[in-house]
Write an enzyme that holds these catalytic residues in place. Structure first.
Site, PDB file in Angstrom:
ATOM      1  N   GLU A   1      -0.620   0.271   1.273  1.00 11.81           N
ATOM      2  CA  GLU A   1      -0.927   0.696   2.643  1.00 11.81           C
ATOM      3  C   GLU A   1       0.337   0.951   3.454  1.00 11.81           C
ATOM      4  OE1 GLU A   1      -2.495  -1.756   1.105  1.00 11.81           O
ATOM      5  OE2 GLU A   1      -4.569  -1.052   1.028  1.00 11.81           O
TER       6      GLU A   1
ATOM      7  N   HIS B   1     -13.638  -7.201   4.771  1.00 11.67           N
ATOM      8  CA  HIS B   1     -14.204  -5.846   4.802  1.00 11.67           C
ATOM      9  C   HIS B   1     -15.078  -5.662   6.042  1.00 11.67           C
ATOM     10  CE1 HIS B   1     -13.081  -6.292   0.579  1.00 11.67           C
ATOM     11  NE2 HIS B   1     -13.097  -4.993   0.472  1.00 11.67           N
TER      12      HIS B   1
END
Lengths: 339, 324
Positions: free
Chosen positions: B60, B127
């Protein structure tokens, strides 16, 4: 020099087979001398006189690395310097006055007083400003290379960092991504053997930074970072690889930090024998000797280069010292695009 | 006319910008061959090719770092975080590199970092997060949180065209639950403009993201009791539409600040400060917050149900405030 990795090329200093043109050899001396003298003024004079506030980091002893690798970059190429790469700014065309104004926090500095010291950038010169989070410029350079690839442009990126930065995750993510994407980037490590006070062996368990290249699938090369011609040779090979679409290269320049981490650090933790060893391998003295032996310059000529850069610095200090500070309210400007 | 889902609207917005501006490209994990974990980028690889639809390693920080580098060279990257939770891995590149370039040395970084945030789908602690406030606290960034398909498309287009870095949080609970007819012509939703989703006279509910629907459902119920909620959807958090907030509060004189993000340091706190500084004399009751509790987002359905602010919470607080 030795490497644990049989696939990493180690270049021992020898009579180089290919030399840069005479003018380049002389320019190298000028830029190394300008780097050293300018940083001497910054660290030993202006900072101690209280004319520079905050932190000061110099690259004394490491001048050959930025100079040798940037000297042949083209205007369209991009350079992401680290904090001991003054030569990169000078070669890319940032003026001594702009640099001094930056250090003295003036409105005319590269960041108009918003940031200090080596945190300079200018898109006009394709110079990307460094941030203090080491290794952050490694993936950024990969992205710059990606844009060249996307647009089919014949440009390369040079990205600098120290040995300490190679411990950061961004370094590993960025090198890996650059290798996977096969982007035209040359990664150049100033391995000066100390990250602040921490010696290399407490930074990594491999012998060389370049040993890591194999793990990411890019070529690694180790050169004597105190020999400007060796650095130039390695950079030239890597730039040519990048330009011909063969992807990134990792060059490790072995050198030594001949100061503390910053101006306030006396480096008392560095054994004096190390300083002595590396003093004898001073990159400027070596290059002067090389030029004199080749008959490209006289002793007096070399001394005149040093005197000349000092005259330039004197003149620039005169101007920068009289440059205005930013207005306090300038604090509020340019957080976002203002048209 | 066909209805467009929220997730399809995001895709349409990116797609159209890629068609009209060759500087626009997408990069992220599984965005190419797979079309993205939620299919936001489905079909783009086939249409735009692998130079503009880039499958990256699971990195990321490097995804955002590379986006920054490309943006500095004049490109308009749209970086996907597979889940907004993972943006923490890129925090440094976003807050130190992207957010500060313009201020420091005048270099604009026109990147978009987008990803699915929010709970309600039993995603568990990694999540389901709402990480917007980490970025709202960073000058130099813009942060948007669309709640409708129209806004999802209009805001992604505005974000791509914006000269500064924009963090675009889409709410995954809304992806396929929300649909509407979208205009056929090109449009954007300007960053920093709120929208009144329901006019009301008694209490302003100021919210964003999926909680807009919680507020609207509560409003429908409370209407039966004669309590008229006004629902103001912020749409953008940085910058936020202060005028719209103050205007609504000055008309209703009572305010509920509602968000799915946790309480401490949540956007409600900032709004409460602004309202008490600039509209104190208009208030006829305490400023009330309804937020998630100060815990991670839990996985087990009864726990997650407890965690998320609900219609019943809005109704309870609205009744209390109405009686105040």
């Amino acid at each position: 020099m030795k490497t644990l990795n049989p696939n990493v090329v180690v270049r021992e200093t020898a009579q180089p087979a290919v030399l840069p043109p005479e003018k380049t050899l002389l320019d190298m001396l000028y830029y190394m001398q300008m780097t050293r003298e300018l940083e001497f003024r910054i660290e030993r004079k202006l900072y101690r006189q209280g004319k520079i506030v905050g932190g000061v980091y110099v690259g004394r002893g490491q001048e050959a690395i930025a100079v040798g690798s940037c000297i042949d970059t083209l205007a369209a190429d991009v350079v992401c310097p680290s904090h001991r790469d003054m030569g990169a700014f000078l070669i890319r065309g940032m003026s001594v006055r702009t640099i001094l104004a930056q250090y003295m926090a003036r409105k005319t500095g590269a960041t108009r007083g918003r940031d200090g010291n080596m945190h300079m950038g200018d898109m006009k010169h394709n110079l990307i400003a460094f941030v203090s989070m080491l290794g952050d410029n490694v993936p950024v350079a990969a992205g710059i290379g990606m844009s060249f690839k996307m647009r089919h442009e014949d440009r390369v990126v040079l990205c600098f960092f120290g040995d300490g930065a190679t411990s950061r995750g961004d370094w590993h993510e960025g090198i890996n991504m650059a290798a996977v994407m096969k982007v035209p980037v040359v990664y150049i490590c100033n391995n000066n053997q100390y990250a602040y006070s921490t010696p290399l062996e407490r930074q990594m368990a491999v012998e060389n930074v370049a040993d890591r290249a194999e793990a990411y699938g890019l070529p690694g090369e180790i050169v004597d970072g105190n020999n400007v011609i060796d650095v130039w040779g390695a950079a030239t090979r890597a730039i040519n690889r990048a330009r011909s679409g063969q992807g990134p290269t990792l060059i490790e320049c072995k050198t030594f930090r001949m100061t503390g981490h910053s101006a306030h650090d006396d480096a008392g933790y560095v054994p004096s024998a190390l300083f002595q060893y590396w003093e004898e391998r001073d990159p400027i003295a070596r290059h002067e000797k090389f030029l004199i032996e080749r008959g490209l310059i006289t002793r007096e000529g070399a001394d005149e280069v040093k005197a000349g850069v000092n005259r330039e610095i004197d003149a620039a200090i005169q101007i920068a010292e009289n440059d205005p500070f930013p207005e306090p309210e300038d604090c509020l400007k340019d957080v976002y695009y203002e048209g | 006319m066909a209805l467009t889902t929220y997730v399809e609207a995001i895709k349409q917005g990116i797609w159209e910008e890629m068609e009209s501006d060759e500087r626009v490209f997408v990069l992220g994990e599984d965005v190419g061959i797979y079309g993205g974990a939620f299919k936001v980028t489905a079909g783009m690889l086939e249409k735009f090719g692998e130079l503009r639809v880039i499958d990256t390693p699971i990195s990321e920080s490097a995804i955002v770092g590379a986006a920054i580098g490309a943006a500095l060279m004049g490109m308009r990257p749209v970086a996907e975080m597979q889940f907004a939770d993972f943006i923490s891995c890129a925090f440094d590149q976003i807050t130190n590199f992207a957010a500060k370039c313009r201020y420091r040395w005048g270099a604009g970084v026109p990147i978009v970092v987008r990803g699915p945030s929010g709970g309600g789908v039993h995603g568990g602690p990694f999540h389901s997060q709402n990480p917007e406030m980490y970025f709202v606290h960073t000058p130099g960034l813009k942060v948007v949180c669309p709640s409708t398909a129209y806004d999802a498309k209009g805001l992604i287009k505005a974000a791509i065209r914006d000269p500064d870095p924009v963090i675009y949080f889409e709410h995954k609970f809304l992806y396929r639950r929300i649909k509407e007819e979208l205009p056929t012509e090109d449009y954007i939703v300007p960053i920093g403009k709120a929208a009144i989703r329901r006019k009301g006279t008694d209490i302003s509910v100021i919210t964003y993201g999926a909680m807009v629907y919680t507020a609207l459902d509560a409003a429908k119920e409370l209407e039966k009791e004669g309590i008229e909620l006004e629902v103001l959807d912020l749409r953008s958090l940085l910058p936020f539409d202060k005028e719209a907030v103050l205007d609504s509060v000055k008309r209703t004189n009572k305010v509920i600040l509602l968000h799915e993000d946790t309480e401490i340091g949540g956007f409600a706190g900032e709004l409460a400060a602004v309202i008490s500084e600039e509209a104190f004399e208009y208030l006829d009751g305490p400023i009330r917050r309804i937020t998630a509790p100060n815990t991670p987002v839990p996985y087990s359905p009864p726990l997650e149900e407890f965690f998320l602010p609900k219609v019943a919470d809005v109704m309870r607080v609205a009744r209390e405030l109405n009686a105040y």
